[in-house]
Motif scaffolding. Structure first.
Motif, PDB file in Angstrom:
ATOM      1  N   UNK A   1       0.895  -2.317 -37.955  1.00  0.00           N
ATOM      2  CA  UNK A   1       0.192  -3.496 -37.453  1.00  0.00           C
ATOM      3  C   UNK A   1       0.543  -3.740 -35.990  1.00  0.00           C
ATOM      4  N   UNK A   2       1.802  -3.607 -35.634  1.00  0.00           N
ATOM      5  CA  UNK A   2       2.223  -3.813 -34.250  1.00  0.00           C
ATOM      6  C   UNK A   2       1.627  -2.736 -33.341  1.00  0.00           C
ATOM      7  N   UNK A   3       1.590  -1.494 -33.816  1.00  0.00           N
ATOM      8  CA  UNK A   3       1.029  -0.404 -33.012  1.00  0.00           C
ATOM      9  C   UNK A   3      -0.470  -0.609 -32.778  1.00  0.00           C
ATOM     10  N   UNK A   4      -1.199  -1.003 -33.814  1.00  0.00           N
ATOM     11  CA  UNK A   4      -2.638  -1.243 -33.667  1.00  0.00           C
ATOM     12  C   UNK A   4      -2.875  -2.402 -32.705  1.00  0.00           C
ATOM     13  N   UNK A   5      -2.082  -3.456 -32.832  1.00  0.00           N
ATOM     14  CA  UNK A   5      -2.220  -4.603 -31.926  1.00  0.00           C
ATOM     15  C   UNK A   5      -1.914  -4.191 -30.484  1.00  0.00           C
ATOM     16  N   UNK A   6      -0.902  -3.352 -30.286  1.00  0.00           N
ATOM     17  CA  UNK A   6      -0.552  -2.896 -28.939  1.00  0.00           C
ATOM     18  C   UNK A   6      -1.672  -2.049 -28.342  1.00  0.00           C
ATOM     19  N   UNK A   7      -2.281  -1.185 -29.141  1.00  0.00           N
ATOM     20  CA  UNK A   7      -3.386  -0.355 -28.650  1.00  0.00           C
ATOM     21  C   UNK A   7      -4.578  -1.229 -28.268  1.00  0.00           C
ATOM     22  N   UNK A   8      -4.881  -2.228 -29.081  1.00  0.00           N
ATOM     23  CA  UNK A   8      -5.993  -3.133 -28.771  1.00  0.00           C
ATOM     24  C   UNK A   8      -5.719  -3.899 -27.481  1.00  0.00           C
ATOM     25  N   UNK A   9      -4.504  -4.401 -27.325  1.00  0.00           N
ATOM     26  CA  UNK A   9      -4.145  -5.135 -26.105  1.00  0.00           C
ATOM     27  C   UNK A   9      -4.209  -4.208 -24.894  1.00  0.00           C
ATOM     28  N   UNK A  10      -3.754  -2.959 -25.039  1.00  0.00           N
ATOM     29  CA  UNK A  10      -3.802  -1.996 -23.941  1.00  0.00           C
ATOM     30  C   UNK A  10      -5.234  -1.752 -23.483  1.00  0.00           C
ATOM     31  N   UNK A  11      -6.150  -1.514 -24.428  1.00  0.00           N
ATOM     32  CA  UNK A  11      -7.535  -1.244 -24.061  1.00  0.00           C
ATOM     33  C   UNK A  11      -8.212  -2.476 -23.473  1.00  0.00           C
ATOM     34  N   UNK A  12      -7.911  -3.643 -23.978  1.00  0.00           N
ATOM     35  CA  UNK A  12      -8.472  -4.867 -23.403  1.00  0.00           C
ATOM     36  C   UNK A  12      -7.960  -5.078 -21.981  1.00  0.00           C
ATOM     37  N   UNK A  13      -6.676  -4.844 -21.765  1.00  0.00           N
ATOM     38  CA  UNK A  13      -6.087  -4.996 -20.437  1.00  0.00           C
ATOM     39  C   UNK A  13      -6.678  -3.979 -19.464  1.00  0.00           C
ATOM     40  N   UNK A  14      -6.791  -2.728 -19.904  1.00  0.00           N
ATOM     41  CA  UNK A  14      -7.344  -1.679 -19.054  1.00  0.00           C
ATOM     42  C   UNK A  14      -8.808  -1.957 -18.724  1.00  0.00           C
ATOM     43  N   UNK A  15      -9.573  -2.381 -19.718  1.00  0.00           N
ATOM     44  CA  UNK A  15     -10.971  -2.725 -19.482  1.00  0.00           C
ATOM     45  C   UNK A  15     -11.111  -3.898 -18.529  1.00  0.00           C
ATOM     46  N   UNK A  16     -10.236  -4.873 -18.671  1.00  0.00           N
ATOM     47  CA  UNK A  16     -10.259  -6.016 -17.758  1.00  0.00           C
ATOM     48  C   UNK A  16      -9.938  -5.612 -16.331  1.00  0.00           C
ATOM     49  N   UNK A  17      -8.930  -4.750 -16.168  1.00  0.00           N
ATOM     50  CA  UNK A  17      -8.604  -4.261 -14.822  1.00  0.00           C
ATOM     51  C   UNK A  17      -9.757  -3.467 -14.220  1.00  0.00           C
ATOM     52  N   UNK A  18     -10.380  -2.626 -15.026  1.00  0.00           N
ATOM     53  CA  UNK A  18     -11.510  -1.836 -14.543  1.00  0.00           C
ATOM     54  C   UNK A  18     -12.650  -2.750 -14.107  1.00  0.00           C
TER      55      UNK A  18
END
Length: 135
Positions: A49-66
């Motif tokens: 659960x923590x790993x899936x949440x971290x991956x989702x946060x990573x992609x949201x953060x990366x998409x936001x930066x882009x």
């Protein structure tokens, strides 16, 4: 004589969800009580659960930066349009009469019109082993 039982004071603590070992948490229960749902997971499930949440946060953060930085980038189709070129004046037969230019005499040419020596020199400067490896 029988002793009178004292009444227990009422506490306002949150009550834990009561489940039997066979009873599973549903998505609805997990939304209502996320902390108890997380506590009910075993160690491997918590890590997942923590790993899936971290991956989702990573992609949201990366998409936001882009999205944030791409709004200021120029249109790639207009990069060469601002380049100053020489003006050429032709007669009705297609002969060049006069060429007007500023400080630099510049005419854009296509890649197929470029001499091979310029292409090879550019590749040699950038990557000497360009033709020896696959990428």
């Amino acid at each position: 004589m029988a002793k009178a039982k004292k009444a227990k004071p009422r506490s306002f603590k949150k009550t834990k969800l009561k489940t039997t070992p066979k009873q599973k948490f549903t998505f609805k229960k997990a939304l209502r009580h996320p902390i108890q749902w997380f506590k009910s997971l075993d160690r491997k499930q918590k890590i997942l659960v923590i790993a899936v949440a971290a991956v989702i946060v990573f992609f949201l953060f990366t998409g936001g930066l882009f999205a944030y930085y791409s709004k200021d980038l120029p249109d790639p189709n207009k990069i060469n349009s601002g380049l100053a070129q020489s003006s050429m004046i032709y007669d009705r037969d297609g002969k060049l009469l006069y060429e007007v230019h500023g400080d630099q005499r510049r005419t854009l040419i296509g890649f197929d019109e470029m001499p091979d020596t310029i292409k090879w020199a550019t590749v040699a400067i950038e990557d000497v082993d360009f033709y020896k490896h696959h990428g």
